[in-house]
Design a protein around this motif. Structure first.
Motif, PDB file in Angstrom:
ATOM      1  N   VAL A   1     -37.168  -7.395 -43.966  1.00 42.67           N
ATOM      2  CA  VAL A   1     -37.096  -6.899 -45.345  1.00 42.67           C
ATOM      3  C   VAL A   1     -37.604  -8.021 -46.252  1.00 42.67           C
ATOM      4  N   GLY A   2     -38.603  -7.708 -47.069  1.00 36.33           N
ATOM      5  CA  GLY A   2     -39.171  -8.713 -47.953  1.00 36.33           C
ATOM      6  C   GLY A   2     -39.719  -9.900 -47.202  1.00 36.33           C
ATOM      7  N   GLY A   3     -40.236  -9.652 -45.992  1.00 36.65           N
ATOM      8  CA  GLY A   3     -40.781 -10.730 -45.172  1.00 36.65           C
ATOM      9  C   GLY A   3     -39.733 -11.540 -44.432  1.00 36.65           C
ATOM     10  N   GLU A   4     -38.461 -11.204 -44.610  1.00 34.39           N
ATOM     11  CA  GLU A   4     -37.379 -11.948 -43.951  1.00 34.39           C
ATOM     12  C   GLU A   4     -36.851 -11.168 -42.750  1.00 34.39           C
ATOM     13  N   PRO A   5     -37.024 -11.723 -41.542  1.00 36.11           N
ATOM     14  CA  PRO A   5     -36.516 -11.041 -40.348  1.00 36.11           C
ATOM     15  C   PRO A   5     -34.987 -10.978 -40.371  1.00 36.11           C
ATOM     16  N   ALA A   6     -34.441 -10.023 -39.651  1.00 34.76           N
ATOM     17  CA  ALA A   6     -32.991  -9.953 -39.477  1.00 34.76           C
ATOM     18  C   ALA A   6     -32.537 -11.196 -38.712  1.00 34.76           C
ATOM     19  N   LEU A   7     -31.350 -11.677 -39.008  1.00 36.46           N
ATOM     20  CA  LEU A   7     -30.814 -12.840 -38.296  1.00 36.46           C
ATOM     21  C   LEU A   7     -30.538 -12.508 -36.834  1.00 36.46           C
ATOM     22  N   ILE A   8     -30.080 -11.280 -36.574  1.00 35.72           N
ATOM     23  CA  ILE A   8     -29.669 -10.877 -35.230  1.00 35.72           C
ATOM     24  C   ILE A   8     -30.507  -9.705 -34.762  1.00 35.72           C
ATOM     25  N   GLY A   9     -30.934  -9.765 -33.511  1.00 32.39           N
ATOM     26  CA  GLY A   9     -31.589  -8.646 -32.849  1.00 32.39           C
ATOM     27  C   GLY A   9     -30.794  -8.304 -31.611  1.00 32.39           C
ATOM     28  N   LEU A  10     -30.528  -7.016 -31.415  1.00 35.50           N
ATOM     29  CA  LEU A  10     -29.767  -6.540 -30.254  1.00 35.50           C
ATOM     30  C   LEU A  10     -30.576  -5.436 -29.606  1.00 35.50           C
ATOM     31  N   SER A  11     -30.703  -5.461 -28.276  1.00 40.16           N
ATOM     32  CA  SER A  11     -31.528  -4.462 -27.606  1.00 40.16           C
ATOM     33  C   SER A  11     -30.867  -3.942 -26.339  1.00 40.16           C
ATOM     34  N   THR A  12     -31.307  -2.741 -25.930  1.00 42.37           N
ATOM     35  CA  THR A  12     -30.876  -2.159 -24.663  1.00 42.37           C
ATOM     36  C   THR A  12     -32.099  -1.621 -23.929  1.00 42.37           C
ATOM     37  N   THR A  13     -32.138  -1.835 -22.622  1.00 36.49           N
ATOM     38  CA  THR A  13     -33.163  -1.243 -21.775  1.00 36.49           C
ATOM     39  C   THR A  13     -32.562  -1.041 -20.394  1.00 36.49           C
ATOM     40  N   GLY A  14     -32.978   0.005 -19.719  1.00 30.51           N
ATOM     41  CA  GLY A  14     -32.413   0.264 -18.401  1.00 30.51           C
ATOM     42  C   GLY A  14     -32.723   1.660 -17.909  1.00 30.51           C
ATOM     43  N   VAL A  15     -31.974   2.072 -16.893  1.00 27.79           N
ATOM     44  CA  VAL A  15     -32.150   3.373 -16.256  1.00 27.79           C
ATOM     45  C   VAL A  15     -30.853   4.160 -16.389  1.00 27.79           C
ATOM     46  N   ALA A  16     -30.907   5.249 -17.134  1.00 32.07           N
ATOM     47  CA  ALA A  16     -29.723   6.088 -17.311  1.00 32.07           C
ATOM     48  C   ALA A  16     -29.551   7.073 -16.156  1.00 32.07           C
ATOM     49  N   GLY A  17     -30.631   7.417 -15.501  1.00 35.89           N
ATOM     50  CA  GLY A  17     -30.548   8.346 -14.384  1.00 35.89           C
ATOM     51  C   GLY A  17     -30.956   9.744 -14.790  1.00 35.89           C
ATOM     52  N   PRO A  18     -30.877  10.679 -13.958  1.00 37.77           N
ATOM     53  CA  PRO A  18     -30.161  10.650 -12.683  1.00 37.77           C
ATOM     54  C   PRO A  18     -30.938  10.003 -11.536  1.00 37.77           C
ATOM     55  N   GLU A  19     -32.245   9.770 -11.712  1.00 37.31           N
ATOM     56  CA  GLU A  19     -33.040   9.193 -10.639  1.00 37.31           C
ATOM     57  C   GLU A  19     -33.378   7.736 -10.920  1.00 37.31           C
ATOM     58  N   SER A  20     -33.783   7.038  -9.867  1.00 40.31           N
ATOM     59  CA  SER A  20     -34.232   5.658  -9.991  1.00 40.31           C
ATOM     60  C   SER A  20     -35.534   5.616 -10.778  1.00 40.31           C
TER      61      SER A  20
END
Length: 170
Positions: free
Chosen positions: A101-120
């Protein structure tokens, strides 16, 4: 992996404490999600006053979006696929800038990645996930193994991500 007992805490209670802590410290957060598809952002948005600290969320479900929007290295994605600790970390870093925002990045970044299924997927079993966390110059990933059906995996990853964030703010 975060202890399952910690993740059993009510997500709305954890989210409320996180929003309070971020508000008190005048910190901002941005969320990047893949397998959780917006559930993590929604957990924070459910807390009154979240708009003071939450920049927003990016659902980067398509692998290409992880690269084009969040800046995940194409070579990392090519070599390892989207379910990898480096991808989680790069997503957490990239979303801070993507939601600046206004060229200022957020202090914190949180992410999720993975496999929910049902298959691999790409050799990863359902329930395999990574949470990425970037706070200031510190960037980490947290491996998770969640059991259950597709919905249980997604909800479990959100619960663990909230606990990881709260513990890191602690």
């Amino acid at each position: 992996m975060t202890d399952g007992a910690d993740a059993a805490a009510r997500p709305d209670d954890v989210a409320t404490r996180i929003i309070a802590a971020l508000t008190t410290s005048h910190s901002s957060i941005a969320i990047a999600e893949s397998l959780t598809g917006g559930l993590l952002t929604a957990a924070l948005v459910a807390v009154p006053g979240a708009s003071v600290v939450l920049r927003g969320g990016v659902v980067a479900y398509d692998t290409a979006i992880k690269h084009t929007v969040l800046g995940v290295d194409a070579e990392v994605l090519s070599a390892h696929g989207p379910v990898h600790p480096d991808v989680a970390m790069q997503m957490a870093v990239g979303v801070r800038t993507a939601l600046a925002v206004g060229g200022e990045p957020a202090l914190i970044g949180l992410s999720t990645t993975g496999v929910a299924g049902p298959e691999s997927h790409d050799g990863h079993e359902p329930g395999t996930a990574f949470v990425g966390l970037a706070i200031g110059g510190e960037v980490r990933s947290f491996p998770l193994r969640i059991t259950g059906d597709r919905n249980a995996v997604r909800v479990g990853v959100v619960q663990h991500a909230l606990v990881i964030l709260e513990e890191s703010l602690g």
